[in-house]
Scaffold this active site. Structure first.
Site, PDB file in Angstrom:
ATOM      1  N   LYS A 167       0.843  -1.202   0.000  1.00  0.00           N
ATOM      2  CA  LYS A 167       0.000   0.000   0.000  1.00  0.00           C
ATOM      3  C   LYS A 167       0.879   1.253   0.000  1.00  0.00           C
ATOM      4  CE  LYS A 167      -3.772  -2.427   2.325  1.00  0.00           C
ATOM      5  NZ  LYS A 167      -4.236  -2.927   3.625  1.00  0.00           N
ATOM      6  N   GLY A 181     -12.701  -5.011   5.775  1.00  0.00           N
ATOM      7  CA  GLY A 181     -14.063  -5.477   6.047  1.00  0.00           C
ATOM      8  C   GLY A 181     -14.935  -5.419   4.800  1.00  0.00           C
TER       9      GLY A 181
HETATM   10  P1  NAP Z   1     -11.276 -13.872  -0.177  1.00  0.00           P
HETATM   11  O1  NAP Z   1     -12.374 -13.787   0.804  1.00  0.00           O
HETATM   12  O2  NAP Z   1     -10.169 -14.849   0.028  1.00  0.00           O
HETATM   13  O3  NAP Z   1     -11.945 -14.179  -1.617  1.00  0.00           O
HETATM   14  C1  NAP Z   1     -11.210 -14.425  -2.773  1.00  0.00           C
HETATM   15  C2  NAP Z   1     -12.156 -14.897  -3.870  1.00  0.00           C
HETATM   16  O4  NAP Z   1     -11.431 -15.038  -5.087  1.00  0.00           O
HETATM   17  C3  NAP Z   1     -12.830 -16.248  -3.599  1.00  0.00           C
HETATM   18  O5  NAP Z   1     -14.147 -16.218  -4.100  1.00  0.00           O
HETATM   19  C4  NAP Z   1     -11.984 -17.235  -4.419  1.00  0.00           C
HETATM   20  O6  NAP Z   1     -12.743 -18.325  -4.935  1.00  0.00           O
HETATM   21  C5  NAP Z   1     -11.561 -16.367  -5.580  1.00  0.00           C
HETATM   22  N1  NAP Z   1     -10.254 -16.743  -6.114  1.00  0.00           N
HETATM   23  C6  NAP Z   1      -9.048 -16.610  -5.487  1.00  0.00           C
HETATM   24  N2  NAP Z   1      -8.068 -17.061  -6.285  1.00  0.00           N
HETATM   25  C7  NAP Z   1      -8.661 -17.478  -7.428  1.00  0.00           C
HETATM   26  C8  NAP Z   1      -8.189 -18.060  -8.621  1.00  0.00           C
HETATM   27  N3  NAP Z   1      -6.876 -18.280  -8.825  1.00  0.00           N
HETATM   28  N4  NAP Z   1      -9.078 -18.379  -9.580  1.00  0.00           N
HETATM   29  C9  NAP Z   1     -10.393 -18.157  -9.390  1.00  0.00           C
HETATM   30  N5  NAP Z   1     -10.927 -17.594  -8.282  1.00  0.00           N
HETATM   31  C10 NAP Z   1     -10.056 -17.266  -7.317  1.00  0.00           C
HETATM   32  O7  NAP Z   1     -10.591 -12.464  -0.395  1.00  0.00           O
HETATM   33  P2  NAP Z   1     -11.198 -11.026  -0.032  1.00  0.00           P
HETATM   34  O8  NAP Z   1     -11.003 -10.765   1.410  1.00  0.00           O
HETATM   35  O9  NAP Z   1     -12.519 -10.875  -0.650  1.00  0.00           O
HETATM   36  O10 NAP Z   1     -10.132 -10.088  -0.773  1.00  0.00           O
HETATM   37  C11 NAP Z   1     -10.153  -9.968  -2.163  1.00  0.00           C
HETATM   38  C12 NAP Z   1      -9.140  -8.894  -2.566  1.00  0.00           C
HETATM   39  O11 NAP Z   1      -9.507  -7.661  -1.962  1.00  0.00           O
HETATM   40  C13 NAP Z   1      -7.713  -9.176  -2.112  1.00  0.00           C
HETATM   41  O12 NAP Z   1      -6.837  -8.687  -3.082  1.00  0.00           O
HETATM   42  C14 NAP Z   1      -7.582  -8.348  -0.842  1.00  0.00           C
HETATM   43  O13 NAP Z   1      -6.262  -7.946  -0.594  1.00  0.00           O
HETATM   44  C15 NAP Z   1      -8.422  -7.156  -1.203  1.00  0.00           C
HETATM   45  N6  NAP Z   1      -8.965  -6.427  -0.054  1.00  0.00           N
HETATM   46  C16 NAP Z   1      -9.617  -7.093   0.932  1.00  0.00           C
HETATM   47  C17 NAP Z   1     -10.180  -6.413   1.987  1.00  0.00           C
HETATM   48  C18 NAP Z   1     -10.900  -7.108   3.091  1.00  0.00           C
HETATM   49  O14 NAP Z   1     -11.250  -6.438   4.077  1.00  0.00           O
HETATM   50  N7  NAP Z   1     -11.154  -8.402   2.990  1.00  0.00           N
HETATM   51  C19 NAP Z   1     -10.041  -5.017   2.028  1.00  0.00           C
HETATM   52  C20 NAP Z   1      -9.361  -4.351   1.002  1.00  0.00           C
HETATM   53  C21 NAP Z   1      -8.827  -5.081  -0.033  1.00  0.00           C
HETATM   54  P3  NAP Z   1     -13.474 -19.408  -3.964  1.00  0.00           P
HETATM   55  O15 NAP Z   1     -14.569 -18.633  -3.286  1.00  0.00           O
HETATM   56  O16 NAP Z   1     -14.025 -20.453  -4.869  1.00  0.00           O
HETATM   57  O17 NAP Z   1     -12.425 -19.871  -3.028  1.00  0.00           O
HETATM   58  N1  HSE Z   2      -5.851  -7.612   4.911  1.00  0.00           N
HETATM   59  C1  HSE Z   2      -6.005  -6.221   4.699  1.00  0.00           C
HETATM   60  C2  HSE Z   2      -5.995  -5.503   6.032  1.00  0.00           C
HETATM   61  C3  HSE Z   2      -7.290  -5.955   3.980  1.00  0.00           C
HETATM   62  O1  HSE Z   2      -6.139  -6.167   7.071  1.00  0.00           O
HETATM   63  O2  HSE Z   2      -5.832  -4.295   6.056  1.00  0.00           O
HETATM   64  C4  HSE Z   2      -7.476  -4.501   3.604  1.00  0.00           C
HETATM   65  O3  HSE Z   2      -6.528  -4.133   2.639  1.00  0.00           O
END
Ligand code: NAP
Ligand code: HSE
Length: 402
Positions: A203, A300
């Site tokens: 970031k 979140g």
């Molecule tokens: P997550 O809950 O692990 O979900 C990832 C999703 O992508 C799942 O549906 C997974 O499929 C799919 N996926 C992963 N690798 C894949 C592949 N190679 N081919 C096809 N599908 C694939 O992740 P998340 O928390 O939503 O985060 C997603 C992104 O947003 C990440 O880059 C993270 O850094 C970013 N982010 C997250 C947050 C947060 O608060 N969570 C905040 C800001 C940014 P399955 O469901 O079938 O496993």
């Molecule tokens: N894993 C990351 C965090 C998600 O905890 O800040 C948001 O980018």
């Protein structure tokens, strides 16, 4: 009708889907058109999910999204780097806008993807990739036009801040809180990137490159995390009237810039000590603006999905310019000059380590092989060099903020 293809249906992807279900009609009134999520890429079609979705929308084949001429905007929320790089590039080639929350892919291919988007006259927006729900990149794009930015500083990882807050306030164990952060959807699929500081470093790489107008790569940033901070460290810092925070900072210095992610011990009552839980905070110091501060949820489902949707709406309403926000200045890295006073705890400490007297300002704990002291003002580079001579001695190093 605007068709969206979702790459990923985890925490963030489901948040986007839910908000669109909730706000669909109001958005039609705002945009003059409906938004439809046409297809969703996942790895496992039959996985149990917290959000109901017709099976017919799910696909295992990214080509169903990127190769579909009816899809206007690709929303990439997988967390995968190689696959997303390939399919973001393909989406640009096929004239699709891309919105992503994936800082790992933005950081790894920032210059290339920014250039490719401009070449194809499409949007590449990634507001959700830095500081989750806080609108920071759009304001930063405004600031780099006339202002001259000399420093960006912040708490950029919700998981780390959540862990440190609960260790400090409730004395809870690191591993238990990390599990909670995972259950709450804050942590990355591999949480080591959170706790080792890598997510924060990515970031900072994005913020620095935009703010300074020069490429600040991952290798240009000193990176440490919170995984070596123990309950003992938290307790000793508390006795000193301080708490630990993982802080990212880039600053212009004489002859160049310094960029670092490191745990810092901030005094109780200071600004950062009030940023708690999964909250993040970013401050931008500009020559003409003074200090601009931003604070809010750093991770979140809904805060992040909301940030994604603000970008989606910008694509539809064409509210932002499609120009590449990156500039090609060259700046020299001056990280070797970083110095300060540090809290240092060394485990399995014995006299053979021969920490030079000149390093030790005040010993604050010496019991059961755990030796903790405050250093005199030292160069970080020299201190790390000394510690590297003793690979078998785990240590925890926390910078003291004045
Ligand atoms: P997550 O809950 O692990 O979900 C990832 C999703 O992508 C799942 O549906 C997974 O499929 C799919 N996926 C992963 N690798 C894949 C592949 N190679 N081919 C096809 N599908 C694939 O992740 P998340 O928390 O939503 O985060 C997603 C992104 O947003 C990440 O880059 C993270 O850094 C970013 N982010 C997250 C947050 C947060 O608060 N969570 C905040 C800001 C940014 P399955 O469901 O079938 O496993
Ligand atoms: N894993 C990351 C965090 C998600 O905890 O800040 C948001 O980018």
């Amino acid at each position: 009708m605007i068709n969206i293809g979702l790459l990923g249906f985890g925490t963030v992807g489901q948040g986007v889907y839910r908000i669109l279900q909730d706000k669909g009609e109001e958005l039609v009134a705002l945009l003059g058109t409906e938004i439809e999520i046409k297809s969703i890429l996942v790895r496992d079609l039959y996985k149990e999910r917290k959000t109901e979705v017709p099976l017919s929308k799910l696909t295992l084949n990214p080509e169903d999204i990127v190769g579909d001429d009816d899809i206007d905007i690709v929303v990439e929320v997988t967390g995968d780097v190689d696959l997303s790089y390939r399919y973001i590039s393909k989406a640009f080639d096929r004239g699709k806008h891309v919105v992503t929350a994936n800082k790992a892919v933005v950081s790894a291919y920032f210059e290339e993807l920014s250039h490719l988007a401009e070449e194809n006259d499409v949007y590449f927006l990634y507001e959700a990739s830095v500081a989750g729900g806080i609108p920071i990149l759009k304001p930063l794009k405004d600031q780099i036009r006339a202002n001259s930015i000399s420093k960006v500083q912040g708490i950029l990882n919700g998981t780390c801040n959540y862990i440190l807050t609960r260790m400090t306030d409730e004395g809870l164990a690191y591993d238990d809180i990390l599990k909670e952060a995972q259950n709450l959807g804050y942590a990355e699929a591999d949480p080591s990137s959170d706790v080792e500081g890598i997510d924060t470093m990515r970031k900072l790489r994005i913020l620095s490159t935009m703010a300074l107008g020069a490429s600040v790569t991952e290798d240009d940033i000193i990176c440490d995390g919170i995984d070596s901070i123990s309950g003992l460290d938290i307790g000793l810092l508390k006795e000193m009237g301080r708490k630990a925070k993982l802080i990212a900072e880039v600053r212009i210095v004489e002859g160049g810039y310094q960029a670092i992610v490191q745990p810092k011990a901030v005094p109780f009552g200071s600004y950062f000590s009030g940023v708690n839980g999964a909250e993040n905070s970013v401050s931008i110091v500009g020559k003409y603006s003074g200090v601009l501060g931003f604070q809010g949820p750093g991770a979140g489902m809904y805060p992040t999905a909301n940030a994604i949707l603000t970008d989606v709406i910008d694509c539809i309403l064409e509210t932002q310019k499609k120009v590449n926000p990156l500039r090609g200045k060259r700046l020299e890295n001056k990280n070797e000059d970083i110095s300060g006073n540090y809290y240092l705890r060394i485990s399995d400490y014995d006299e053979t380590m021969e920490i030079p007297e000149k390093y030790i300002k005040e010993i604050i704990h010496d019991k059961g092989g755990e030796f903790a002291f405050i250093t005199e003002k030292v160069k970080l580079h020299d201190l790390l060099y000394k510690l590297a001579e003793h690979e078998d001695k785990p240590f925890s190093l926390i910078a003291l903020v004045e």
